[in-house]
Design a protein around this motif. Structure first.
Motif, PDB file in Angstrom:
ATOM      1  N   GLN A  66       0.766  -1.237   0.132  1.00 36.59           N
ATOM      2  CA  GLN A  66      -0.102   0.025  -0.147  1.00 36.59           C
ATOM      3  C   GLN A  66       0.770   1.479  -0.082  1.00 36.59           C
ATOM      4  O   GLN A  66       0.461   2.218  -0.659  1.00 36.59           O
ATOM      5  CB  GLN A  66      -0.897   0.054   1.144  1.00 36.59           C
TER       6      GLN A  66
ATOM      7  N   TYR B 127       0.419   3.866  -2.967  1.00 36.43           N
ATOM      8  CA  TYR B 127       0.058   5.449  -2.758  1.00 36.43           C
ATOM      9  C   TYR B 127       1.237   6.371  -2.962  1.00 36.43           C
ATOM     10  O   TYR B 127       0.859   7.436  -3.417  1.00 36.43           O
ATOM     11  CB  TYR B 127      -0.149   5.227  -0.888  1.00 36.43           C
TER      12      TYR B 127
ATOM     13  N   SER C 106      -5.820   4.592  -5.083  1.00 33.00           N
ATOM     14  CA  SER C 106      -5.059   3.520  -4.454  1.00 33.00           C
ATOM     15  C   SER C 106      -5.992   2.447  -4.063  1.00 33.00           C
ATOM     16  O   SER C 106      -6.098   1.266  -4.339  1.00 33.00           O
ATOM     17  CB  SER C 106      -4.170   4.103  -2.958  1.00 33.00           C
TER      18      SER C 106
ATOM     19  N   THR D 271      -1.489   1.611 -11.063  1.00 33.97           N
ATOM     20  CA  THR D 271      -1.582   3.058 -10.321  1.00 33.97           C
ATOM     21  C   THR D 271      -1.059   4.063 -11.112  1.00 33.97           C
ATOM     22  O   THR D 271      -1.901   5.182 -11.419  1.00 33.97           O
ATOM     23  CB  THR D 271      -0.556   2.985  -9.097  1.00 33.97           C
TER      24      THR D 271
ATOM     25  N   ALA E 218       0.971   5.073   3.403  1.00 38.45           N
ATOM     26  CA  ALA E 218      -0.446   5.225   2.958  1.00 38.45           C
ATOM     27  C   ALA E 218      -1.230   5.671   4.230  1.00 38.45           C
ATOM     28  O   ALA E 218      -0.951   5.204   5.255  1.00 38.45           O
ATOM     29  CB  ALA E 218      -0.964   3.663   2.319  1.00 38.45           C
TER      30      ALA E 218
END
Lengths: 187, 154
Positions: A14, A18, A35, A63, B25
């Motif tokens: 992640q 991101y 995301s 992405t 994140a």
């Protein structure tokens, strides 16, 4: 597949997903939306991805594509802005671009945490037409012609945007409060 | 004033950017993704993407879609004169036969039921439709009032 497996998979990737999205988009909320979309697509293909050694590459590509698609929904505004900037500053392309920089390295006097935050903020400050190709070139290792193809603009414009992006980024980084000396980037 | 060539500037910027660690994140991302997955899984199959349809429905869809695509192709070829109308009719003879049988069956059923139905005059028919429309409007009005009075201010 169990939700636990997918949660572990997501936790592994992640930050990478991101980071790619937020650097391309320059907006935290939009990057979180993108995301989420990436991981929902990953969930649909999780049977393949869970055992694939190229899962990270797949996530990064998706992405990048989703972020660029998102930006291109505002393409008219973006192109207009980019064209306007270029028309207004055609003279600068033929001359030297001046900016101030410290001796040795940019931001040398800052501690690591401040330095990272400063660079991220500097990237966010760049306009889309400079930030996006700059990020694709320096973070995603895409060559100029691939960037031009992906963004649907000419190769020369991409090279100019990236050079201007670097110069603008250097100028923003110079505002870190370190000792400055004047530098000139010549074309 | 020091001078940097574009290549030197590229190297310096590259070094600065490549030192950057990944951005963390947001904490909310994981919960958002898992929540959306749960929401999608709770949807009935016809509101989900094709991949989640039951196998029997997938197969039926494929057969019907292939049939329609094939029929369109054949009729287009007939219109362009590539194949003759007779050969198309022969090809679709079983389909036409099945349709004819179904139509005959439906006619027979309607024929059995029709004599037992009373004759309606136009006035009776339009009156009935008006009553139905009025009842629907009253129900809608009552529903909206009940919503505003009983639910909206809770």
């Amino acid at each position: 597949m169990t939700p636990v497996d997918f949660t572990t998979f997501m936790r592994n990737y992640q930050d990478m997903v991101y980071s790619t999205a937020v650097r391309l988009l320059g907006n935290d909320a939009q990057a979180e939306d993108i995301s989420q979309e990436v991981f929902l697509k990953a969930y649909e293909r999780y049977d393949d991805l869970s055992t694939s050694p190229t899962a990270g590459g797949w996530l990064k590509t998706v992405t990048t594509n989703l972020s660029i698609n998102h930006l291109q929904r505002y393409r008219k505004r973006w192109s207009f802005f980019s064209d306007l900037v270029h028309r207004d500053s055609d003279g600068e392309d033929s001359g030297e671009v001046e900016f101030a920089a410290p001796d040795g390295d940019f931001l040398a006097d800052l501690n690591q945490g401040d330095r990272r935050a400063w660079v991220e903020r500097a990237l966010d400050e760049l306009p889309d037409h400079q930030r996006v190709p700059l990020v694709l070139y320096h973070f995603e290792d895409m060559p100029y012609d691939d960037i031009a193809r992906q963004l649907g603009v000419s190769l020369s414009k991409i090279k100019t945007d990236i050079l201007r992006g670097r110069t603008a980024l250097a100028q923003i980084l110079m505002r870190s409060g370190t000792e400055h000396e004047s530098l000139t980037a010549q074309r | 004033m020091a001078r940097l060539t574009p290549e030197e500037l590229e190297q310096k910027i590259h070094a600065v950017l490549r030192e950057q660690p990944p951005r963390r994140a947001p904490m909310s991302l994981e919960a958002r993704v898992l929540g959306e997955i749960a929401r999608r899984q709770a949807l009935p199959w016809w509101q989900q993407s094709y991949a989640y349809w039951p196998n029997a429905v997938k197969l039926s869809f494929l057969v019907i879609a292939t049939g329609i695509a094939g029929a369109l192709l054949l009729f287009s070829m007939q219109l362009l004169g590539v194949v003759s109308g007779e050969s198309v009719r022969q090809l679709f003879e079983p389909v036409f036969g099945a349709v004819h049988t179904l139509r005959a069956g439906a006619s027979a059923v309607i024929g059995l039921v029709t004599p037992s139905m009373p004759e309606f005059s136009n006035t009776f028919l339009y009156g009935g439709l008006a009553i139905l429309g009025g009842a629907y409007a009253v129900m809608l009005g009552l529903g909206a009032t009940a919503y505003r009075v009983l639910w909206q201010h809770r």
